[in-house]
Design an enzyme around this catalytic site. Sequence first.
Site, PDB file in Angstrom:
ATOM      1  N   LYS A   1       0.832  -1.215   0.000  1.00  0.00           N
ATOM      2  CA  LYS A   1       0.000   0.000   0.000  1.00  0.00           C
ATOM      3  C   LYS A   1       0.855   1.249   0.000  1.00  0.00           C
ATOM      4  O   LYS A   1       0.456   2.262  -0.569  1.00  0.00           O
ATOM      5  CB  LYS A   1      -0.940   0.007   1.208  1.00  0.00           C
ATOM      6  CG  LYS A   1      -1.989  -1.068   1.080  1.00  0.00           C
ATOM      7  CD  LYS A   1      -3.320  -0.643   1.624  1.00  0.00           C
ATOM      8  CE  LYS A   1      -4.349  -1.621   1.139  1.00  0.00           C
ATOM      9  NZ  LYS A   1      -5.415  -1.862   2.060  1.00  0.00           N
TER      10      LYS A   1
ATOM     11  N   LYS B   1      -4.783  -9.882  -5.779  1.00  0.00           N
ATOM     12  CA  LYS B   1      -6.093 -10.174  -5.176  1.00  0.00           C
ATOM     13  C   LYS B   1      -7.138  -9.162  -5.661  1.00  0.00           C
ATOM     14  O   LYS B   1      -6.783  -8.040  -6.056  1.00  0.00           O
ATOM     15  CB  LYS B   1      -5.999 -10.165  -3.659  1.00  0.00           C
ATOM     16  CG  LYS B   1      -5.793  -8.813  -3.043  1.00  0.00           C
ATOM     17  CD  LYS B   1      -6.024  -8.841  -1.538  1.00  0.00           C
ATOM     18  CE  LYS B   1      -5.979  -7.426  -0.988  1.00  0.00           C
ATOM     19  NZ  LYS B   1      -6.443  -7.283   0.357  1.00  0.00           N
TER      20      LYS B   1
ATOM     21  N   LYS C   1     -10.979  -4.026  -2.952  1.00  0.00           N
ATOM     22  CA  LYS C   1     -12.022  -3.008  -3.051  1.00  0.00           C
ATOM     23  C   LYS C   1     -11.424  -1.632  -3.272  1.00  0.00           C
ATOM     24  O   LYS C   1     -12.081  -0.739  -3.774  1.00  0.00           O
ATOM     25  CB  LYS C   1     -12.920  -3.034  -1.817  1.00  0.00           C
ATOM     26  CG  LYS C   1     -12.222  -2.771  -0.515  1.00  0.00           C
ATOM     27  CD  LYS C   1     -13.169  -2.936   0.655  1.00  0.00           C
ATOM     28  CE  LYS C   1     -12.364  -2.977   1.939  1.00  0.00           C
ATOM     29  NZ  LYS C   1     -12.998  -3.668   3.008  1.00  0.00           N
TER      30      LYS C   1
HETATM   31  P1  TYM Z   1     -10.436  -5.760   4.752  1.00  0.00           P
HETATM   32  O1  TYM Z   1     -11.501  -4.785   5.097  1.00  0.00           O
HETATM   33  O2  TYM Z   1      -9.411  -5.354   3.760  1.00  0.00           O
HETATM   34  O3  TYM Z   1     -11.069  -7.095   4.243  1.00  0.00           O
HETATM   35  C1  TYM Z   1     -12.127  -7.704   4.972  1.00  0.00           C
HETATM   36  C2  TYM Z   1     -12.029  -9.205   4.906  1.00  0.00           C
HETATM   37  O4  TYM Z   1     -12.095  -9.645   3.550  1.00  0.00           O
HETATM   38  C3  TYM Z   1     -10.984 -10.486   3.281  1.00  0.00           C
HETATM   39  N1  TYM Z   1     -10.557 -10.269   1.882  1.00  0.00           N
HETATM   40  C4  TYM Z   1     -10.409 -11.259   1.004  1.00  0.00           C
HETATM   41  N2  TYM Z   1     -10.616 -12.584   1.086  1.00  0.00           N
HETATM   42  C5  TYM Z   1     -10.396 -13.311  -0.012  1.00  0.00           C
HETATM   43  N3  TYM Z   1      -9.968 -12.809  -1.185  1.00  0.00           N
HETATM   44  C6  TYM Z   1      -9.733 -11.473  -1.326  1.00  0.00           C
HETATM   45  N4  TYM Z   1      -9.337 -10.980  -2.487  1.00  0.00           N
HETATM   46  C7  TYM Z   1      -9.969 -10.637  -0.202  1.00  0.00           C
HETATM   47  N5  TYM Z   1      -9.862  -9.292   0.020  1.00  0.00           N
HETATM   48  C8  TYM Z   1     -10.219  -9.091   1.310  1.00  0.00           C
HETATM   49  C9  TYM Z   1      -9.893 -10.024   4.247  1.00  0.00           C
HETATM   50  O5  TYM Z   1      -8.940 -11.033   4.489  1.00  0.00           O
HETATM   51  C10 TYM Z   1     -10.704  -9.751   5.467  1.00  0.00           C
HETATM   52  O6  TYM Z   1     -10.980 -10.946   6.166  1.00  0.00           O
HETATM   53  N6  TYM Z   1      -7.354  -5.416   8.616  1.00  0.00           N
HETATM   54  C11 TYM Z   1      -8.616  -5.973   8.164  1.00  0.00           C
HETATM   55  C12 TYM Z   1      -9.794  -5.496   8.967  1.00  0.00           C
HETATM   56  C13 TYM Z   1      -9.605  -5.677  10.423  1.00  0.00           C
HETATM   57  C14 TYM Z   1      -9.759  -6.892  11.141  1.00  0.00           C
HETATM   58  C15 TYM Z   1      -9.485  -6.579  12.487  1.00  0.00           C
HETATM   59  C16 TYM Z   1     -10.078  -8.192  10.738  1.00  0.00           C
HETATM   60  C17 TYM Z   1      -9.290  -4.707  11.327  1.00  0.00           C
HETATM   61  N7  TYM Z   1      -9.215  -5.256  12.561  1.00  0.00           N
HETATM   62  C18 TYM Z   1      -9.527  -7.554  13.479  1.00  0.00           C
HETATM   63  C19 TYM Z   1     -10.127  -9.150  11.759  1.00  0.00           C
HETATM   64  C20 TYM Z   1      -9.842  -8.853  13.085  1.00  0.00           C
HETATM   65  C21 TYM Z   1      -8.835  -5.552   6.725  1.00  0.00           C
HETATM   66  O7  TYM Z   1      -8.290  -4.586   6.250  1.00  0.00           O
HETATM   67  O8  TYM Z   1      -9.742  -6.283   6.075  1.00  0.00           O
END
Ligand code: TYM
Length: 345
Positions: free
Chosen positions: A119, A208, A211
């Site tokens: 990023k 990947k 979003k």
């Molecule tokens: P975030 O918001 O980027 O993504 C949310 C969830 O979606 C999953 N994900 C994917 N899974 C499969 N293929 C993909 N291409 C893909 N893109 C995203 C992510 O693995 C995630 O499970 N840091 C985290 C949010 C967060 C969090 C936490 C999660 C903050 N604190 C505590 C769990 C526990 C994040 O940016 O996810």
Amino acid sequence: MSKPVILTGIRSNEEPTLANYLGAFLPMVNMQREFAGDYQINMFVPDLHSFTTPIDHSALYRNTLNNLKYFIAAGLDLNNPDTYIYRQSYIPAHSELTWILDCFTYVGEMSRMTQFKEKSAEHSESVTVGLFNYPVLMAADILLYDTEYVPVGEDQFQHLEITRDIAERFNNKFGEVFTIPENTKAQMSFIHRDKGLRIRSLTDPTKKMSKSSSDEKSKILLTDDPEGARKKIMSATTDSIGVINFDWETQPGITSLLQILSYLSGRTQDEVNAEWVGKDRYGEFKTAVADAVANFLSDFQAKLAEISDEVLLAKLEVSERAMSEVANATLHRAQVAVGLRPKEA
Ligand code: TYM
């Protein structure tokens, strides 16, 4: 005895994608169906995590509520007494514990985080301290609730491991303050998967589906109109091998579509592969995936339209009050440990 905790979050910086649905919403809903009763389920929106890279701030509050609605549309049952939904910024202990953990986290280990490196390359004009510090806030999110299981996609595994490292370091110094979450291998077998889900970009399947990507054709948004989504699948980048195989190395585009088809059709990967692997009809295959995606979006969007703000806000209020108490109790343990508060007599 309180119940063991399963926790996950999804940021509200952008409209969530099909990958988020499959990687986060769906596992959480399935988990609620399977484990509520025996486990406590925490589903939250990390709204403070949502602007580590630039966003449209005027949309943040609304997007946060919408994200929670997506969970409900995906099937999360709000009446379940073991399920809590909340917004990170409504529970100030998240920020407060982050500061404490920051002082036990090394710049070297944060600099090695793949997501930070990726990023910061993407947003090289504005690499913020927030982006750098992001995994520590995530550690606080997890540790505040004595979480055991954190169902996330593969892209978050490194953050989960660093959470374990920080918690172990803290406990070694101060005694048993935090519950250490299970390692990623145990997490995966808990949710019956031996490998994290990684849905790929439709235009560059070596990456990947993200979003935050500015390439609209690379992702399916949950708000996409079903016909537009169908077109995106039909024009998805595959390969020139000419035979369908489930192989992430040589055919990541086709393999990601096979995976999407398995998840959306509720069939196992083996069943879907048995139908398509070895065939050479990419067009027919893409049509099957496009139909599955378009049908899914129509159903999902119809459910979404039925969820009211009132119901959501009422549940949030109750959950946020209850989870503030839990989070404050953990924060207090950490504050006592580092000497900010007196030890109980
Ligand atoms: P975030 O918001 O980027 O993504 C949310 C969830 O979606 C999953 N994900 C994917 N899974 C499969 N293929 C993909 N291409 C893909 N893109 C995203 C992510 O693995 C995630 O499970 N840091 C985290 C949010 C967060 C969090 C936490 C999660 C903050 N604190 C505590 C769990 C526990 C994040 O940016 O996810």
